[in-house]
Design a protein around this motif. Structure first.
Motif, PDB file in Angstrom:
ATOM      1  N   THR A   1       0.507   9.987   1.957  1.00  0.00           N
ATOM      2  CA  THR A   1       1.824   9.353   1.851  1.00  0.00           C
ATOM      3  C   THR A   1       1.637   7.900   1.436  1.00  0.00           C
ATOM      4  O   THR A   1       0.647   7.264   1.788  1.00  0.00           O
ATOM      5  N   VAL A   2       2.599   7.388   0.695  1.00  0.00           N
ATOM      6  CA  VAL A   2       2.530   6.014   0.212  1.00  0.00           C
ATOM      7  C   VAL A   2       3.022   5.076   1.302  1.00  0.00           C
ATOM      8  O   VAL A   2       4.113   5.248   1.842  1.00  0.00           O
ATOM      9  N   VAL A   3       2.212   4.071   1.642  1.00  0.00           N
ATOM     10  CA  VAL A   3       2.572   3.071   2.638  1.00  0.00           C
ATOM     11  C   VAL A   3       3.232   1.879   1.960  1.00  0.00           C
ATOM     12  O   VAL A   3       4.270   1.393   2.399  1.00  0.00           O
TER      13      VAL A   3
ATOM     14  N   GLU B   1       4.655   8.397 -16.226  1.00  0.00           N
ATOM     15  CA  GLU B   1       5.690   9.302 -15.737  1.00  0.00           C
ATOM     16  C   GLU B   1       5.436   9.727 -14.300  1.00  0.00           C
ATOM     17  O   GLU B   1       6.376  10.037 -13.570  1.00  0.00           O
ATOM     18  N   ALA B   2       4.166   9.770 -13.885  1.00  0.00           N
ATOM     19  CA  ALA B   2       3.829  10.229 -12.533  1.00  0.00           C
ATOM     20  C   ALA B   2       2.488   9.649 -12.105  1.00  0.00           C
ATOM     21  O   ALA B   2       1.660   9.288 -12.937  1.00  0.00           O
ATOM     22  N   PHE B   3       2.312   9.567 -10.790  1.00  0.00           N
ATOM     23  CA  PHE B   3       1.044   9.179 -10.187  1.00  0.00           C
ATOM     24  C   PHE B   3       0.635  10.328  -9.281  1.00  0.00           C
ATOM     25  O   PHE B   3       1.413  10.750  -8.427  1.00  0.00           O
ATOM     26  N   ILE B   4      -0.571  10.841  -9.462  1.00  0.00           N
ATOM     27  CA  ILE B   4      -1.025  11.995  -8.697  1.00  0.00           C
ATOM     28  C   ILE B   4      -1.799  11.509  -7.478  1.00  0.00           C
ATOM     29  O   ILE B   4      -2.789  10.794  -7.596  1.00  0.00           O
ATOM     30  N   LEU B   5      -1.327  11.904  -6.295  1.00  0.00           N
ATOM     31  CA  LEU B   5      -1.970  11.556  -5.027  1.00  0.00           C
ATOM     32  C   LEU B   5      -2.610  12.803  -4.431  1.00  0.00           C
ATOM     33  O   LEU B   5      -2.179  13.925  -4.702  1.00  0.00           O
ATOM     34  N   PRO B   6      -3.625  12.620  -3.588  1.00  0.00           N
ATOM     35  CA  PRO B   6      -4.222  13.776  -2.913  1.00  0.00           C
ATOM     36  C   PRO B   6      -3.194  14.467  -2.011  1.00  0.00           C
ATOM     37  O   PRO B   6      -2.251  13.838  -1.524  1.00  0.00           O
ATOM     38  N   ALA B   7      -3.402  15.737  -1.775  1.00  0.00           N
ATOM     39  CA  ALA B   7      -2.499  16.502  -0.913  1.00  0.00           C
ATOM     40  C   ALA B   7      -2.451  15.885   0.476  1.00  0.00           C
ATOM     41  O   ALA B   7      -3.491  15.515   1.039  1.00  0.00           O
ATOM     42  N   GLY B   8      -1.277  15.721   1.028  1.00  0.00           N
ATOM     43  CA  GLY B   8      -1.094  15.181   2.369  1.00  0.00           C
ATOM     44  C   GLY B   8      -1.048  13.666   2.440  1.00  0.00           C
ATOM     45  O   GLY B   8      -0.793  13.103   3.499  1.00  0.00           O
TER      46      GLY B   8
ATOM     47  N   GLU C   1      -6.395   4.951   5.728  1.00  0.00           N
ATOM     48  CA  GLU C   1      -5.687   4.323   4.614  1.00  0.00           C
ATOM     49  C   GLU C   1      -6.639   4.047   3.460  1.00  0.00           C
ATOM     50  O   GLU C   1      -7.815   3.754   3.671  1.00  0.00           O
ATOM     51  N   THR C   2      -6.103   4.132   2.247  1.00  0.00           N
ATOM     52  CA  THR C   2      -6.894   3.912   1.038  1.00  0.00           C
ATOM     53  C   THR C   2      -6.077   3.080   0.060  1.00  0.00           C
ATOM     54  O   THR C   2      -4.895   3.334  -0.133  1.00  0.00           O
ATOM     55  N   LEU C   3      -6.728   2.085  -0.558  1.00  0.00           N
ATOM     56  CA  LEU C   3      -6.107   1.303  -1.618  1.00  0.00           C
ATOM     57  C   LEU C   3      -6.436   1.990  -2.933  1.00  0.00           C
ATOM     58  O   LEU C   3      -7.600   2.155  -3.287  1.00  0.00           O
ATOM     59  N   ARG C   4      -5.406   2.403  -3.657  1.00  0.00           N
ATOM     60  CA  ARG C   4      -5.588   3.104  -4.925  1.00  0.00           C
ATOM     61  C   ARG C   4      -5.035   2.247  -6.053  1.00  0.00           C
ATOM     62  O   ARG C   4      -3.952   1.690  -5.931  1.00  0.00           O
ATOM     63  N   VAL C   5      -5.794   2.149  -7.135  1.00  0.00           N
ATOM     64  CA  VAL C   5      -5.383   1.378  -8.311  1.00  0.00           C
ATOM     65  C   VAL C   5      -5.161   2.362  -9.455  1.00  0.00           C
ATOM     66  O   VAL C   5      -6.057   3.142  -9.794  1.00  0.00           O
ATOM     67  N   PHE C   6      -3.945   2.326 -10.015  1.00  0.00           N
ATOM     68  CA  PHE C   6      -3.577   3.219 -11.109  1.00  0.00           C
ATOM     69  C   PHE C   6      -3.304   2.413 -12.369  1.00  0.00           C
ATOM     70  O   PHE C   6      -2.838   1.274 -12.303  1.00  0.00           O
TER      71      PHE C   6
ATOM     72  N   ARG D   1      -1.820   6.718   3.048  1.00  0.00           N
ATOM     73  CA  ARG D   1      -2.331   7.138   4.363  1.00  0.00           C
ATOM     74  C   ARG D   1      -2.442   8.653   4.345  1.00  0.00           C
ATOM     75  O   ARG D   1      -1.468   9.340   4.000  1.00  0.00           O
ATOM     76  N   ASP D   2      -3.611   9.164   4.723  1.00  0.00           N
ATOM     77  CA  ASP D   2      -3.777  10.614   4.755  1.00  0.00           C
ATOM     78  C   ASP D   2      -3.315  11.163   6.101  1.00  0.00           C
ATOM     79  O   ASP D   2      -2.881  10.412   6.981  1.00  0.00           O
ATOM     80  N   GLU D   3      -3.403  12.470   6.264  1.00  0.00           N
ATOM     81  CA  GLU D   3      -2.911  13.114   7.491  1.00  0.00           C
ATOM     82  C   GLU D   3      -3.657  12.667   8.734  1.00  0.00           C
ATOM     83  O   GLU D   3      -3.126  12.697   9.832  1.00  0.00           O
ATOM     84  N   GLY D   4      -4.906  12.221   8.581  1.00  0.00           N
ATOM     85  CA  GLY D   4      -5.694  11.751   9.712  1.00  0.00           C
ATOM     86  C   GLY D   4      -5.449  10.283  10.048  1.00  0.00           C
ATOM     87  O   GLY D   4      -6.005   9.764  11.004  1.00  0.00           O
ATOM     88  N   GLY D   5      -4.641   9.586   9.251  1.00  0.00           N
ATOM     89  CA  GLY D   5      -4.323   8.184   9.503  1.00  0.00           C
ATOM     90  C   GLY D   5      -5.186   7.192   8.737  1.00  0.00           C
ATOM     91  O   GLY D   5      -4.977   5.990   8.832  1.00  0.00           O
TER      92      GLY D   5
END
Length: 87
Positions: free
Chosen positions: A44-46, A35-42, A66-71, A60-64
């Motif tokens: 954004t999905v690239v 139903e949902a995927f929880i991302l860290p605050a700030g 990037e992280t590959l996340r597997v759900f 991509r976080d606020e500092g630029g």
């Protein structure tokens, strides 16, 4: 004559390798039940990708950074997070 024979062999090999005799192939994707995927605050999905039982997201976080996340596609639980370094 040899040139024509060689061309026929090359074209025949391409037809077989590209699967032109097998008809159209359709991509079959498993449904995403989460139903949902929880991302860290700030974050954004690239981009988003889908594999067998998994959803892959590059964020991509606020500092630029990037992280590959597997759900997990069924529960939405994050399985792993890998930082992406660009050189």
């Amino acid at each position: 004559m040899v040139l024509i024979g060689g061309m026929l062999v090359v074209v025949g090999a391409m037809v077989v390798r590209l699967g032109m005799f097998e008809g159209q192939r359709e991509a079959v994707l498993e449904p995403i039940d989460a139903e949902a995927f929880i991302l860290p605050a700030g974050a954004t999905v690239v981009t988003v990708g889908h594999a067998a039982g998994e959803v892959l997201m590059v964020t991509r976080d606020e500092g630029g950074a990037e992280t590959l996340r597997v759900f997990d596609a069924a529960s939405g639980v994050e399985k792993s997070a890998t930082p992406i370094r660009r050189e």
